[in-house]
Design an enzyme around this catalytic site. Sequence first.
Site, short mmCIF file in Angstrom:
data_model
loop_
_atom_site.label_atom_id
_atom_site.label_comp_id
_atom_site.label_asym_id
_atom_site.label_seq_id
_atom_site.Cartn_x
_atom_site.Cartn_y
_atom_site.Cartn_z
N ILE A 12 -2.29 42.25 -38.41
CA ILE A 12 -1.01 42.21 -39.11
C ILE A 12 -0.35 43.59 -39.12
O ILE A 12 0.83 43.73 -38.81
CB ILE A 12 -1.20 41.70 -40.56
CG1 ILE A 12 -1.86 40.32 -40.56
CG2 ILE A 12 0.12 41.70 -41.33
CD1 ILE A 12 -1.13 39.26 -39.76
N VAL A 152 2.01 35.05 -40.25
CA VAL A 152 2.11 34.85 -38.79
C VAL A 152 0.92 34.12 -38.21
O VAL A 152 -0.19 34.24 -38.70
CB VAL A 152 2.28 36.20 -38.06
CG1 VAL A 152 3.63 36.79 -38.36
CG2 VAL A 152 1.15 37.15 -38.42
N LYS A 203 0.55 32.18 -50.99
CA LYS A 203 -0.14 32.52 -49.73
C LYS A 203 -1.45 31.74 -49.60
O LYS A 203 -1.74 31.15 -48.56
CB LYS A 203 -0.41 34.03 -49.69
CG LYS A 203 -1.38 34.46 -48.62
CD LYS A 203 -0.80 34.26 -47.24
CE LYS A 203 -1.85 34.50 -46.18
NZ LYS A 203 -1.31 34.34 -44.84
N ARG A 210 -3.56 23.52 -45.18
CA ARG A 210 -4.00 23.17 -43.82
C ARG A 210 -5.49 22.86 -43.79
O ARG A 210 -5.92 21.91 -43.13
CB ARG A 210 -3.69 24.33 -42.86
CG ARG A 210 -2.31 24.25 -42.27
CD ARG A 210 -2.00 25.44 -41.39
NE ARG A 210 -2.41 25.32 -40.00
CZ ARG A 210 -1.81 24.55 -39.12
NH1 ARG A 210 -0.80 23.81 -39.47
NH2 ARG A 210 -2.21 24.50 -37.87
N ARG A 243 6.52 9.98 -43.43
CA ARG A 243 6.01 10.91 -44.45
C ARG A 243 4.52 11.19 -44.30
O ARG A 243 3.88 11.65 -45.24
CB ARG A 243 6.33 10.35 -45.85
CG ARG A 243 7.81 10.50 -46.22
CD ARG A 243 8.16 9.90 -47.56
NE ARG A 243 7.95 8.46 -47.61
CZ ARG A 243 8.77 7.56 -47.07
NH1 ARG A 243 9.84 7.95 -46.43
NH2 ARG A 243 8.50 6.26 -47.15
N GLY A 254 -11.95 27.69 -38.12
CA GLY A 254 -12.36 29.09 -38.06
C GLY A 254 -11.22 30.02 -38.39
O GLY A 254 -10.17 29.61 -38.90
N CYS A 257 -8.44 33.15 -42.06
CA CYS A 257 -7.50 32.71 -43.10
C CYS A 257 -7.92 31.36 -43.68
O CYS A 257 -8.39 31.29 -44.79
CB CYS A 257 -6.11 32.61 -42.51
SG CYS A 257 -5.66 34.11 -41.65
N LYS A 314 -9.81 29.71 -32.05
CA LYS A 314 -8.83 28.77 -31.54
C LYS A 314 -8.39 29.19 -30.14
O LYS A 314 -8.87 30.19 -29.61
CB LYS A 314 -7.64 28.60 -32.48
CG LYS A 314 -6.76 29.80 -32.66
CD LYS A 314 -5.60 29.41 -33.56
CE LYS A 314 -4.61 30.51 -33.70
NZ LYS A 314 -3.51 30.14 -34.59
N1 SAJ Z 1 -7.33 23.65 -36.64
C1 SAJ Z 1 -7.81 22.35 -36.56
N2 SAJ Z 1 -6.90 21.34 -36.54
C2 SAJ Z 1 -5.56 21.55 -36.57
C3 SAJ Z 1 -5.08 22.87 -36.65
C4 SAJ Z 1 -5.99 23.91 -36.68
O1 SAJ Z 1 -9.01 22.10 -36.52
O2 SAJ Z 1 -4.82 20.57 -36.53
C5 SAJ Z 1 -8.29 24.78 -36.67
C6 SAJ Z 1 -8.12 25.76 -35.53
O3 SAJ Z 1 -8.79 25.34 -34.38
C7 SAJ Z 1 -8.71 27.01 -36.13
C8 SAJ Z 1 -8.35 26.90 -37.62
O4 SAJ Z 1 -8.01 25.54 -37.83
O5 SAJ Z 1 -10.12 27.01 -36.02
C9 SAJ Z 1 -7.21 27.79 -38.07
O6 SAJ Z 1 -6.17 27.79 -37.10
P1 SAJ Z 1 -4.61 27.75 -37.46
O7 SAJ Z 1 -3.89 27.84 -36.18
O8 SAJ Z 1 -4.30 26.60 -38.32
O9 SAJ Z 1 -4.37 29.00 -38.39
P2 SAJ Z 1 -4.68 30.60 -38.32
O10 SAJ Z 1 -5.90 30.86 -39.16
O11 SAJ Z 1 -4.69 31.13 -36.94
O12 SAJ Z 1 -3.40 31.15 -39.07
C10 SAJ Z 1 -3.12 30.70 -40.40
C11 SAJ Z 1 -1.64 30.31 -40.46
N3 SAJ Z 1 -1.42 29.58 -41.71
C12 SAJ Z 1 -0.69 28.45 -41.77
O13 SAJ Z 1 -0.23 27.93 -40.80
C13 SAJ Z 1 -0.48 27.88 -43.13
C14 SAJ Z 1 -0.77 31.54 -40.37
O14 SAJ Z 1 0.59 31.21 -40.57
C15 SAJ Z 1 -1.20 32.56 -41.43
O15 SAJ Z 1 -0.45 33.73 -41.37
C16 SAJ Z 1 -2.62 32.90 -41.18
O16 SAJ Z 1 -3.39 31.70 -41.31
C17 SAJ Z 1 -3.05 33.94 -42.20
O17 SAJ Z 1 -3.21 35.10 -41.81
O18 SAJ Z 1 -3.17 33.61 -43.38
#
Ligand code: SAJ
Length: 417
Positions: A12, A152, A203, A210, A243, A254, A257, A314
């Site tokens: 960041i 981000v 935050k 998610r 919805r 993983g 976050c 990811k």
């Molecule tokens: N994942 C799934 N299924 C999905 C989406 C993601 O299994 O449908 C998994 C991914 O493979 C990964 C994990 O979730 O292992 C997290 O991936 P991600 O792309 O959802 O999120 P991060 O951790 O890369 O980034 C998140 C983001 N938060 C949100 O979208 C609410 C980002 O905007 C934040 O800035 C970041 O966390 C943070 O730094 O907090």
Amino acid sequence: MEKICVLGLGYIGLPTAAVFASKGFKVYGVDIKKDIIESLRMGRIHIEEPLLTQLVLKTIASGNLLPKEVPEEADVFIIAVPTPKTQENKCELKYVIEAARSIVPYIRKGNIIILESTVTPGTTEEVIKPIIEESGLVVGEEIYLAHCPERVLPGSILDEITKNGRIIGGYTKECASKAKVIYQSFVSGQIILTDLKTAEMTKLVENIFRDVNIAFANELVKVCDALRIDAMEVIELANKHPRVNILQPGPGVGGHCLAIDPYYLISSVPELTKLISTARDINCSMPSFIVTKVEKMLEGIKNPKIVVFGITYKENIGDVRESPSLEVIRILKDKNYEVVVCDPHVQDKLYQLEEIYKSVVGADIIIILVAHDEFKSLDIGFVSQSMRTPLIFDAKNILDQNIYENVTINKLGRVSR
Ligand code: SAJ
């Protein structure tokens, strides 16, 4: 020209510093790790992130971004250091505390101090405010304190850092407004002001939302598996409802976050966070569920060679933090399987990675755990020819099951052929 001192040049801090520098601010990018500063000075960056290298190098060359090991006097201080999880699953504040202490000698009247790191609600006021007031200046009157959590998505940082809206919590309304002026220099999304605790909580909630949603998808996979129903089809169909928006199941959650932030709330109020805590357990159980599925496919094969495709948390990034793949590999190795791992986005020797085509020679199964582009575009027909047994378990649903006649492909959430 205003001066900004950014503390922490990680995922960041570095893009934040570079973006401010590109907008004409004089930015001191501070990191306590000497090797990071040295490599930046030599034109190398330590993060795999599209377009970031170019921006960082450009802003360093322009003289607007100065990598430094210690802070400098500035108008604005932005703390963007890691807040990892402690062994007790609490938010580790030591880096935030060290960073706040390190700026105390440089704080002057009128300065704005902004915390971007993710923290438990209450931290900015209870922990950071007393430290910066050691400067002798009063927060809210002589200096200004705000929390502006980053938002981000790794892999699209430069795009999201400018386009996404921001929440800014201020110790006072004036603190929040002062911070807003700074972010307005590059954020095109809406900037909404609130108080410190609400910003801190928002935050955490964004990432918890998610995590819980993905846990729901993962639980559906298990339930549908038991009932012999295609979970992926169910999710796709349910999502047609205007919805309903169920996220994608996978080998687990993983990253630094989603897999971590929920614990900060759970550890603050354990008795009130049952759903959040259960969601964590479900997501953490996915690696062993994957192993069960893989073992089923391997039944009858003696001393199988297992190839794992992907160890990052990811797709298309080089970050392995909290990656569920590492847990899958650990379980397999604990069970004494021969495991070979490949990931074109990771260079670290620690993981003894092999090149894709070499890794599959004589293999009995490939487990796809990360949807890297390199795996999506792989010639599976060709790859399977050098395997001993052409089995694939696709935990990310990236392969078209029907086009490879001689390969058995089972997919997470799909009813096996
Ligand atoms: N994942 C799934 N299924 C999905 C989406 C993601 O299994 O449908 C998994 C991914 O493979 C990964 C994990 O979730 O292992 C997290 O991936 P991600 O792309 O959802 O999120 P991060 O951790 O890369 O980034 C998140 C983001 N938060 C949100 O979208 C609410 C980002 O905007 C934040 O800035 C970041 O966390 C943070 O730094 O907090």
